[in-house]
Design a protein around this motif. Structure first.
Motif, mmCIF file in Angstrom:
data_model
loop_
_atom_site.group_PDB
_atom_site.id
_atom_site.type_symbol
_atom_site.label_atom_id
_atom_site.label_comp_id
_atom_site.label_asym_id
_atom_site.label_seq_id
_atom_site.Cartn_x
_atom_site.Cartn_y
_atom_site.Cartn_z
ATOM 1 N N GLU A 10 0.820 -1.209 0.000
ATOM 2 C CA GLU A 10 0.000 0.000 0.000
ATOM 3 C C GLU A 10 0.856 1.263 0.000
ATOM 4 O OE1 GLU A 10 -0.301 -2.470 2.319
ATOM 5 O OE2 GLU A 10 -2.089 -3.437 1.517
ATOM 6 N N ALA A 11 2.145 1.131 0.268
ATOM 7 C CA ALA A 11 3.044 2.281 0.326
ATOM 8 C C ALA A 11 3.582 2.674 -1.055
ATOM 9 C CB ALA A 11 4.217 1.984 1.255
ATOM 10 N N ARG A 12 3.205 1.939 -2.094
ATOM 11 C CA ARG A 12 3.749 2.190 -3.425
ATOM 12 C C ARG A 12 3.529 3.634 -3.879
ATOM 13 N NH1 ARG A 12 6.147 -0.622 -6.743
ATOM 14 N NH2 ARG A 12 5.503 -2.608 -5.875
ATOM 15 N N GLN A 13 2.346 4.184 -3.669
ATOM 16 C CA GLN A 13 2.058 5.548 -4.111
ATOM 17 C C GLN A 13 2.961 6.555 -3.386
ATOM 18 O OE1 GLN A 13 -2.020 6.769 -3.778
ATOM 19 N NE2 GLN A 13 -1.643 8.755 -4.693
ATOM 20 N N LYS A 19 10.065 9.396 -4.855
ATOM 21 C CA LYS A 19 10.997 9.339 -5.981
ATOM 22 C C LYS A 19 10.903 10.603 -6.825
ATOM 23 C CE LYS A 19 10.799 4.362 -6.748
ATOM 24 N NZ LYS A 19 10.420 3.367 -7.770
ATOM 25 N N MET A 20 9.691 11.066 -7.060
ATOM 26 C CA MET A 20 9.503 12.278 -7.853
ATOM 27 C C MET A 20 10.136 13.489 -7.159
ATOM 28 S SD MET A 20 8.115 11.498 -10.676
ATOM 29 C CE MET A 20 7.595 13.086 -11.274
ATOM 30 N N GLU A 21 9.960 13.590 -5.832
ATOM 31 C CA GLU A 21 10.528 14.706 -5.082
ATOM 32 C C GLU A 21 12.050 14.682 -5.135
ATOM 33 O OE1 GLU A 21 8.836 14.553 -1.169
ATOM 34 O OE2 GLU A 21 6.800 14.770 -1.941
ATOM 35 N N VAL A 22 12.641 13.499 -4.977
ATOM 36 C CA VAL A 22 14.097 13.385 -5.032
ATOM 37 C C VAL A 22 14.592 13.720 -6.435
ATOM 38 C CG1 VAL A 22 16.043 11.787 -4.865
ATOM 39 C CG2 VAL A 22 14.248 11.738 -3.137
ATOM 40 N N ALA A 23 13.877 13.242 -7.447
ATOM 41 C CA ALA A 23 14.261 13.545 -8.831
ATOM 42 C C ALA A 23 14.240 15.049 -9.065
ATOM 43 C CB ALA A 23 13.317 12.834 -9.798
ATOM 44 N N GLN A 24 13.238 15.734 -8.524
ATOM 45 C CA GLN A 24 13.169 17.181 -8.675
ATOM 46 C C GLN A 24 14.353 17.861 -7.995
ATOM 47 O OE1 GLN A 24 9.283 18.187 -7.200
ATOM 48 N NE2 GLN A 24 8.306 17.843 -9.187
ATOM 49 N N GLU A 25 14.756 17.355 -6.821
ATOM 50 C CA GLU A 25 15.904 17.937 -6.121
ATOM 51 C C GLU A 25 17.175 17.816 -6.960
ATOM 52 O OE1 GLU A 25 16.625 16.973 -2.025
ATOM 53 O OE2 GLU A 25 14.477 16.862 -1.599
ATOM 54 N N PHE A 26 17.284 16.732 -7.730
ATOM 55 C CA PHE A 26 18.442 16.522 -8.588
ATOM 56 C C PHE A 26 18.273 17.177 -9.954
ATOM 57 C CE2 PHE A 26 19.390 12.921 -5.728
ATOM 58 C CZ PHE A 26 20.722 13.180 -5.500
ATOM 59 N N GLY A 27 17.101 17.750 -10.202
ATOM 60 C CA GLY A 27 16.851 18.369 -11.492
ATOM 61 C C GLY A 27 16.631 17.363 -12.603
ATOM 62 N N VAL A 28 16.112 16.182 -12.242
ATOM 63 C CA VAL A 28 15.881 15.110 -13.205
ATOM 64 C C VAL A 28 14.386 15.035 -13.495
ATOM 65 C CG1 VAL A 28 16.058 12.615 -13.569
ATOM 66 C CG2 VAL A 28 17.842 13.824 -12.324
ATOM 67 N N ASP A 29 14.038 14.992 -14.785
ATOM 68 C CA ASP A 29 12.628 14.931 -15.163
ATOM 69 C C ASP A 29 12.014 13.560 -14.916
ATOM 70 O OD1 ASP A 29 12.595 17.570 -16.007
ATOM 71 O OD2 ASP A 29 13.279 17.025 -18.024
ATOM 72 N N ASP A 30 12.791 12.513 -15.120
ATOM 73 C CA ASP A 30 12.292 11.144 -15.012
ATOM 74 C C ASP A 30 12.990 10.433 -13.863
ATOM 75 O OD1 ASP A 30 11.294 8.616 -15.368
ATOM 76 O OD2 ASP A 30 12.195 8.302 -17.334
ATOM 77 N N ASN A 37 24.166 5.574 -8.115
ATOM 78 C CA ASN A 37 25.043 6.358 -7.249
ATOM 79 C C ASN A 37 24.256 7.375 -6.425
ATOM 80 O OD1 ASN A 37 24.467 7.998 -9.417
ATOM 81 N ND2 ASN A 37 26.500 8.896 -9.535
ATOM 82 N N HIS A 38 22.988 7.587 -6.746
ATOM 83 C CA HIS A 38 22.139 8.461 -5.947
ATOM 84 C C HIS A 38 21.461 7.709 -4.800
ATOM 85 C CE1 HIS A 38 22.231 10.732 -9.823
ATOM 86 N NE2 HIS A 38 22.551 11.671 -8.969
ATOM 87 N N THR A 39 21.595 6.388 -4.801
ATOM 88 C CA THR A 39 20.931 5.574 -3.789
ATOM 89 C C THR A 39 21.352 5.976 -2.385
ATOM 90 O OG1 THR A 39 20.797 3.743 -5.351
ATOM 91 C CG2 THR A 39 20.476 3.222 -3.033
ATOM 92 N N GLY A 40 22.631 6.241 -2.181
ATOM 93 C CA GLY A 40 23.113 6.643 -0.858
ATOM 94 C C GLY A 40 22.447 7.917 -0.394
ATOM 95 N N TYR A 41 22.290 8.860 -1.298
ATOM 96 C CA TYR A 41 21.621 10.106 -0.950
ATOM 97 C C TYR A 41 20.173 9.849 -0.548
ATOM 98 C CZ TYR A 41 19.212 14.535 -1.405
ATOM 99 O OH TYR A 41 18.419 15.619 -1.157
ATOM 100 N N ILE A 42 19.500 9.013 -1.308
ATOM 101 C CA ILE A 42 18.096 8.716 -1.033
ATOM 102 C C ILE A 42 17.961 8.055 0.333
ATOM 103 C CG2 ILE A 42 16.119 7.322 -1.776
ATOM 104 C CD1 ILE A 42 17.132 7.816 -4.686
ATOM 105 N N VAL A 43 18.850 7.113 0.634
ATOM 106 C CA VAL A 43 18.800 6.435 1.938
ATOM 107 C C VAL A 43 19.074 7.431 3.060
ATOM 108 C CG1 VAL A 43 19.928 4.707 3.391
ATOM 109 C CG2 VAL A 43 19.368 4.169 1.017
#
Length: 61
Positions: A10-13, A19-30, A37-43
Motif C-alpha cells: 500500500e506504500a507504493r504511491q 521518488k519524484m521529489e528526489v528527482a526534482q531535487e536533482f533536477g531530473v525529469d524522469d 550512485n544516488h541511492t546513498g543520498y536517497i537512503v
C-alpha cells in the motif's frame, strides 16, 4: 522474491511520490533515470526524515 517488492504494498504511491521529489531535487525529469550512485543520498534522506519524526514524536510526548 522480487528485487523491488515492497514490504507494505500500500506504500507504493507514497514511494513513487518520494521518488519524484528526489528527482526534482536533482533536477531530473524522469525518476527512473536516477542512477544507483544516488541511492546513498536517497537512503540518507529517508534516515533524516525518520530521525526527525522520532524527534518530533518525543517532543510531543
Amino acid at each position: 522474491m522480487a528485487k523491488n517488492r515492497l514490504v507494505v504494498p500500500e506504500a507504493r504511491q507514497a514511494l513513487e511520490q518520494f521518488k519524484m521529489e528526489v528527482a526534482q531535487e536533482f533536477g531530473v525529469d524522469d525518476p527512473r533515470s536516477l542512477a544507483s550512485n544516488h541511492t546513498g543520498y536517497i537512503v540518507r534522506k529517508l534516515v533524516e526524515m525518520g530521525e526527525q519524526q522520532l524527534i518530533d514524536n518525543n517532543k510531543n510526548n
